[in-house]
Design an enzyme around this catalytic site. Structure first.
Site, PDB file in Angstrom:
ATOM      1  N   ASP A   8       0.872  -1.176   0.000  1.00 39.24           N
ATOM      2  CA  ASP A   8       0.000   0.000   0.000  1.00 39.24           C
ATOM      3  C   ASP A   8       0.908   1.224   0.000  1.00 39.24           C
ATOM      4  O   ASP A   8       2.126   1.107  -0.211  1.00 39.24           O
ATOM      5  CB  ASP A   8      -1.002  -0.038   1.175  1.00 39.24           C
ATOM      6  N   HIS A   9       0.329   2.403   0.237  1.00 37.34           N
ATOM      7  CA  HIS A   9       1.128   3.637   0.211  1.00 37.34           C
ATOM      8  C   HIS A   9       2.264   3.620   1.246  1.00 37.34           C
ATOM      9  O   HIS A   9       3.346   4.131   0.977  1.00 37.34           O
ATOM     10  CB  HIS A   9       0.219   4.850   0.457  1.00 37.34           C
ATOM     11  N   CYS A  65       3.098  -3.178   4.028  1.00 39.82           N
ATOM     12  CA  CYS A  65       2.247  -2.043   4.408  1.00 39.82           C
ATOM     13  C   CYS A  65       2.981  -1.321   5.539  1.00 39.82           C
ATOM     14  O   CYS A  65       4.200  -1.503   5.687  1.00 39.82           O
ATOM     15  CB  CYS A  65       0.839  -2.507   4.785  1.00 39.82           C
ATOM     16  N   THR A  67       2.811  -1.580   8.901  1.00 37.66           N
ATOM     17  CA  THR A  67       3.290  -2.494   9.948  1.00 37.66           C
ATOM     18  C   THR A  67       3.562  -3.902   9.426  1.00 37.66           C
ATOM     19  O   THR A  67       4.237  -4.686  10.106  1.00 37.66           O
ATOM     20  CB  THR A  67       2.210  -2.649  11.034  1.00 37.66           C
ATOM     21  N   GLY A  68       2.960  -4.253   8.304  1.00 35.61           N
ATOM     22  CA  GLY A  68       2.974  -5.641   7.813  1.00 35.61           C
ATOM     23  C   GLY A  68       1.806  -6.437   8.377  1.00 35.61           C
ATOM     24  O   GLY A  68       1.529  -7.554   7.920  1.00 35.61           O
ATOM     25  N   GLY A  70      -1.643  -5.661   8.522  1.00 30.54           N
ATOM     26  CA  GLY A  70      -2.830  -5.734   7.662  1.00 30.54           C
ATOM     27  C   GLY A  70      -2.596  -6.661   6.488  1.00 30.54           C
ATOM     28  O   GLY A  70      -3.496  -7.419   6.086  1.00 30.54           O
ATOM     29  N   HIS A  98      10.334 -23.559   9.770  1.00 24.46           N
ATOM     30  CA  HIS A  98       9.310 -24.196  10.605  1.00 24.46           C
ATOM     31  C   HIS A  98       7.896 -24.087  10.020  1.00 24.46           C
ATOM     32  O   HIS A  98       7.103 -24.998  10.192  1.00 24.46           O
ATOM     33  CB  HIS A  98       9.287 -23.560  12.004  1.00 24.46           C
ATOM     34  N   ASN A  99       7.590 -22.961   9.392  1.00 19.66           N
ATOM     35  CA  ASN A  99       6.202 -22.704   8.965  1.00 19.66           C
ATOM     36  C   ASN A  99       5.993 -22.833   7.465  1.00 19.66           C
ATOM     37  O   ASN A  99       4.866 -22.690   6.990  1.00 19.66           O
ATOM     38  CB  ASN A  99       5.751 -21.296   9.406  1.00 19.66           C
ATOM     39  N   ARG A 109       7.084   1.006   7.685  1.00 15.79           N
ATOM     40  CA  ARG A 109       7.325   2.135   8.584  1.00 15.79           C
ATOM     41  C   ARG A 109       8.221   1.783   9.772  1.00 15.79           C
ATOM     42  O   ARG A 109       8.495   2.630  10.607  1.00 15.79           O
ATOM     43  CB  ARG A 109       5.985   2.671   9.112  1.00 15.79           C
ATOM     44  N   ARG A 137       8.407 -33.188  12.089  1.00 19.33           N
ATOM     45  CA  ARG A 137       7.455 -32.488  12.959  1.00 19.33           C
ATOM     46  C   ARG A 137       6.964 -31.176  12.353  1.00 19.33           C
ATOM     47  O   ARG A 137       5.805 -30.795  12.546  1.00 19.33           O
ATOM     48  CB  ARG A 137       8.053 -32.244  14.348  1.00 19.33           C
ATOM     49  N   HIS A 138       7.841 -30.526  11.600  1.00 19.94           N
ATOM     50  CA  HIS A 138       7.400 -29.268  11.000  1.00 19.94           C
ATOM     51  C   HIS A 138       6.370 -29.519   9.896  1.00 19.94           C
ATOM     52  O   HIS A 138       5.409 -28.776   9.753  1.00 19.94           O
ATOM     53  CB  HIS A 138       8.594 -28.470  10.469  1.00 19.94           C
ATOM     54  N   ARG A 141       3.033 -30.239  11.477  1.00 24.60           N
ATOM     55  CA  ARG A 141       2.374 -29.030  11.996  1.00 24.60           C
ATOM     56  C   ARG A 141       1.838 -28.140  10.872  1.00 24.60           C
ATOM     57  O   ARG A 141       0.745 -27.578  10.983  1.00 24.60           O
ATOM     58  CB  ARG A 141       3.351 -28.259  12.890  1.00 24.60           C
TER      59      ARG A 141
HETATM   60  C1  RB5 Z   1      -1.977   2.650   6.599  1.00 23.13           C
HETATM   61  O1  RB5 Z   1      -2.047   3.840   7.318  1.00 23.13           O
HETATM   62  C2  RB5 Z   1      -1.731   1.480   7.562  1.00 23.13           C
HETATM   63  O2  RB5 Z   1      -2.849   1.255   8.341  1.00 23.13           O
HETATM   64  C3  RB5 Z   1      -1.359   0.231   6.784  1.00 23.13           C
HETATM   65  O3  RB5 Z   1      -0.247   0.509   5.992  1.00 23.13           O
HETATM   66  C4  RB5 Z   1      -0.992  -0.987   7.610  1.00 23.13           C
HETATM   67  O4  RB5 Z   1      -0.002  -0.702   8.549  1.00 23.13           O
HETATM   68  C5  RB5 Z   1      -2.101  -1.780   8.141  1.00 23.13           C
HETATM   69  O5  RB5 Z   1      -1.930  -2.828   8.759  1.00 23.13           O
END
Ligand code: RB5
Length: 151
Positions: A8-9, A65, A67-68, A70, A98-99, A109, A137-138, A141
């Site tokens: 995203d942005h 995004c 935080t990663g 969403g 493992h996953n 960010r 085991r992996h 799972r």
């Molecule tokens: C956008 O502001 C923010 O919510 C998105 O990039 C993300 O971090 C959502 O999980």
């Protein structure tokens, strides 16, 4: 190896950087956008990348995004996807070992470019520890994770 990118942005700059780095190293890349730094909804891009990976059109996906979070929540709604939010190269290593994660999610960010690149390279270079010599085991799972899709 083909890698599908989406952002995203808030992940736009990081996506452009990582995509170009991989491209210059000879990886095949597909960029599902967003192609602009203007506000965009992360689930739209998570959907495109996750469907591409789930269909076998890309080996791995990378979703970025702010935080990663969403991106990982969205991508994991698609059957066949194991999306992992990775904060360090060690997370990336374990997400693969493992996953058997097939989509890497990053927080644009919260990461320096160099660190994000290290996480990405570690993710791509690490194999799943799914063999019998490790007691399988992996694999057991991860099979249980995938069975959750059938509930
Ligand atoms: C956008 O502001 C923010 O919510 C998105 O990039 C993300 O971090 C959502 O999980």
């Amino acid at each position: 190896m083909k890698i599908a990118f989406g952002c995203d942005h808030a992940g736009f700059d990081m996506k452009e950087f990582l995509r170009d780095e991989l491209k210059s190293e000879g990886f095949s890349v597909e960029d599902f956008g967003t192609h602009y730094p203007t506000p965009a909804d992360y689930p739209d891009y998570a959907e495109k990348v996750a469907l591409s990976v789930a269909a076998g059109n890309a080996d791995f996906g990378v979703l970025i995004c702010g935080t990663g979070l969403g991106m990982s929540i969205s991508a994991n709604k698609i059957d066949g996807i194991r999306a992992a939010l990775c904060l360090t190269p060690e997370y990336a290593k374990l997400a693969r070992q493992h996953n058997n994660a097939n989509v890497l999610c990053l927080g644009g960010r919260f990461l320096e470019r160099k660190q994000a690149y290290k996480i990405l390279k570690t993710f791509l270079e690490t194999a799943f520890d799914g063999d019998i010599s490790k007691g399988a085991r992996h694999k057991r799972r991860v099979d249980k994770i995938m069975a959750l899709e059938k509930l």
